[in-house]
Design an enzyme around this catalytic site. Structure first.
Site, short mmCIF file in Angstrom:
data_model
loop_
_atom_site.label_atom_id
_atom_site.label_comp_id
_atom_site.label_asym_id
_atom_site.label_seq_id
_atom_site.Cartn_x
_atom_site.Cartn_y
_atom_site.Cartn_z
N SER A 267 0.81 -1.20 0.00
CA SER A 267 0.00 0.00 0.00
C SER A 267 0.85 1.25 0.00
CB SER A 267 -0.89 0.01 1.24
OG SER A 267 -0.08 0.10 2.39
N LYS A 268 0.23 2.30 -0.49
CA LYS A 268 0.88 3.61 -0.58
C LYS A 268 1.39 4.08 0.78
CE LYS A 268 -1.54 7.41 -1.84
NZ LYS A 268 -2.49 8.13 -2.72
N ARG A 269 0.62 3.76 1.82
CA ARG A 269 0.98 4.21 3.17
C ARG A 269 2.32 3.65 3.63
NH1 ARG A 269 0.13 8.42 5.38
NH2 ARG A 269 0.20 7.61 7.52
N SER A 271 4.59 1.67 1.52
CA SER A 271 5.61 1.41 0.51
C SER A 271 5.48 2.43 -0.61
CB SER A 271 5.44 0.01 -0.10
OG SER A 271 5.45 -0.98 0.88
#
Length: 511
Positions: A267-269, A271
RNA sequence: GCCCCCAUCGUCUAGAGGCCUAGGACGCCACCCUUUCAAGGUGGAGAUCACCGGUUCGAAUCCGGUUGGGGGUACCA
């Protein structure tokens, strides 16, 4: 228990169906790549379809990012949507779901006519309340079926009150839906675990993912659905829909997920997930493709440096893993270095140029070197670039007007300031002498070595002092090539400046 | 909660009952090369194959269970 990789005799048609609700995601790129490799390996057709029905979150900018990213990676499609002036390619156009609305409307009215689907007038608040109640009573959330059995009259009443009706699909009770997944083997799910009748079309008439995906896969004659494992539990819904529409479902293959370091879905959060960001940092497409191919798949051998052609030749679904794979940036960097070193020198110049240009614009360097100069640097830097973006880090000092010099760094560990001053002054004269004739690495080295020998210095100490003097850093490409790259005038100029800096520092401590 | 999936070094993986004293790669550590940094070379540490039970002469590989992890469970995709 796995079935044969290719079931049936129909031609292979696979697709990637990204949703333009964000920039091209690493996971999407990997799924696209696997579909692409599968299609190319089997001489099948690879289709790109834009699933843009989430108008609230989607945007054209994201769509462009996704298309450009896939293109840059070399993942090209045989059939796909119209983009920037170019017409749609393929017999099933359009390939953008918002342009296929009539198809969904037609499919929906057909299902409605056959009572496989019914209008549902429940309000979001009601649905929420249902869910909360179920949760409180520790029951699995499921649509209660409030609108499932209205008579035509009851529907008319609600329609007269102009209540917006969503369309729900009737899910049969307590029925096993099974399929043979090419990667998971046989999977069976009871329809009771599906959460009840699910919505196909929103109250405002816009179709939902589970519906569009099946309508389109049918219409586009998709033979194999290769997608992330996060869709595994949704597959029975799709199978039910395929059958309701009178079609046998395609063959499914659910890929393992790409994971954050903590083993949750990437996930963006947690990685960096945007392919564009990796590209912008100077990861090259060959490395990205090679790395992504090896996330969840292997050749079955110990080979791991694999180009696109090789991947196409060797790819198959039965070496795909079942367990998720953590995205390991360090391994990507290593692979990137491998591929950077394999690049043709002129090609490397072409790929380096944009990074230098960007750094020039950003003011990290004062001038943009001409191609000839970059080309001359290639042998010096190619072994030192984990990413192309590291170029300025490596040799940026060549293209700045002033390098900041820390006087302390000018003095090697075994030396004192006086020795450093002495050494730099002597080296300055040697360099000046060489340059009067010609300025070559081969000539500089022996003369500077013999200077060190004459004075009883370790060559490395002298070289380090010079290195810092002309570059401002302790880690650089080989010194003599660096001096040559700098040029005679500039090399002398920097030596003089460094000597000045050292003198100033020395007198400051003296007083 | 319920449903589904998964489980080999820190990470990516090889492994389809005897070839496994579990192989390779990244990373890490040493050494070699060397003017620094890299690259390259050599070597090393690192996995009781999650656990328990079964099947078998023999199991990392087959079966069952347990545990752990993940995913799904929307009028998101």
């Amino acid at each position: 228990m796995r079935s044969s990789p290719i079931a049936g005799t129909s031609p292979i048609r696979v697709r990637i169906a990204p949703s333009p609700t964000g920039p091209l995601h690493i996971g999407t790129a990997r799924t696209a790549l696997f579909n692409f490799l599968f299609a190319r390996h089997h001489q099948g057709t690879f289709i790109l379809r834009l699933e843009d029905t989430d108008q609230a979150r989607g945007s054209l900018a994201f769509e462009k990012d996704i298309l450009d990213g896939l293109h840059t990676l070399g993942i090209t499609w045989d059939e796909g949507p119209a983009v920037s002036g170019e017409e749609a390619r393929g017999p099933h156009a359009p390939y953008r779901q918002m342009e296929r609305l009539p198809l969904y409307a037609e499919a929906a009215s057909d299902l409605l006519a056959r009572d496989l689907v019914y209008p549902c007038y429940c309000l979001p608040d009601q649905l929420d309340a249902d869910r909360k109640l179920a949760e409180a009573e520790h029951r699995p959330p499921r649509y209660v079926g409030r609108c499932a059995n209205f008579t035509p009259e009851e529907r008319k009443v609600r329609e007269a009150a102009s209540l917006a009706a969503a369309l729900r699909f009737r899910v049969p009770e307590n029925t096993l839906v099974g399929f043979d997944d090419l990667i998971r083997g046989h999977v069976e799910i009871n329809t009771d675990a599906l959460g009840g009748d699910f919505v196909l079309v929103r109250g405002d008439g816009s179709p939902l993912y589970h519906f569009t995906v099946v309508v389109d896969d049918v219409e586009m004659e998709i033979s194999h659905v290769i997608r992330g494992e996060d869709h595994l539990s949704n597959t029975p819904k799709h199978i039910l829909l395929f059958r309701a529409m009178g079609h046998e479902p395609p063959v499914f293959a659910h890929l393992p997920l790409i994971l954050n370091p903590d083993r949750t879905k990437m996930s963006k959060r947690k990685s960096q997930t945007a392919v564009g960001d990796y590209l912008a940092q100077g990861f090259i497409r060959e490395a990205l493709v090679n790395y992504l191919a090896l996330l969840g798949w292997s050749t079955g051998s110990e080979d791991e440096i694999l180009g696109m052609d090789e991947l196409i030749r060797r790819f198959d679904l039965d070496h795909v893993h079942q367990a998720g794979a953590v995205f390991d940036r360090e391994r990507l960097e290593w692979l990137n270095g491998q591929w950077v070193r394999r690049l043709d020198p002129d090609e490397l110049v072409d790929r380096l140029r944009p990074f230098l240009e960007a750094d020039a614009v950003a003011g990290r360097i004062d001038r943009m070197p001409p191609d000839g100069q970059i080309r001359a640097l290639v042998p010096l830097v190619r072994e030192r670039l984990p990413t192309l973006g590291a170029i300025t880090d490596q040799v940026g000092f060549l293209f700045v007007d002033h390098v900041a010099i820390d006087p302390a760094m000018l003095v090697p560990k075994r030396w004192d300031a006086a020795t450093a001053l002495d050494g730099l002054a002597a080296a300055r004269e040697v360099i000046a002498d060489v340059g009067r004739v010609s300025f070559e690495a081969d000539e500089l080295e022996p003369l500077l070595r013999s200077l060190a020998e004459r004075r009883g210095w370790k060559a490395g100490d002298l070289f380090m002092a010079i290195r810092v003097a002309v570059t401002g850093r302790t880690a650089t490409p080989p010194l003599f090539d660096t001096l040559v790259a700098l040029g005679y005038e500039q090399a002398l100029h920097r030596m003089d400046r460094a000597i000045g800096v050292l003198r100033a520092a020395a007198s400051a401590t003296a007083t």
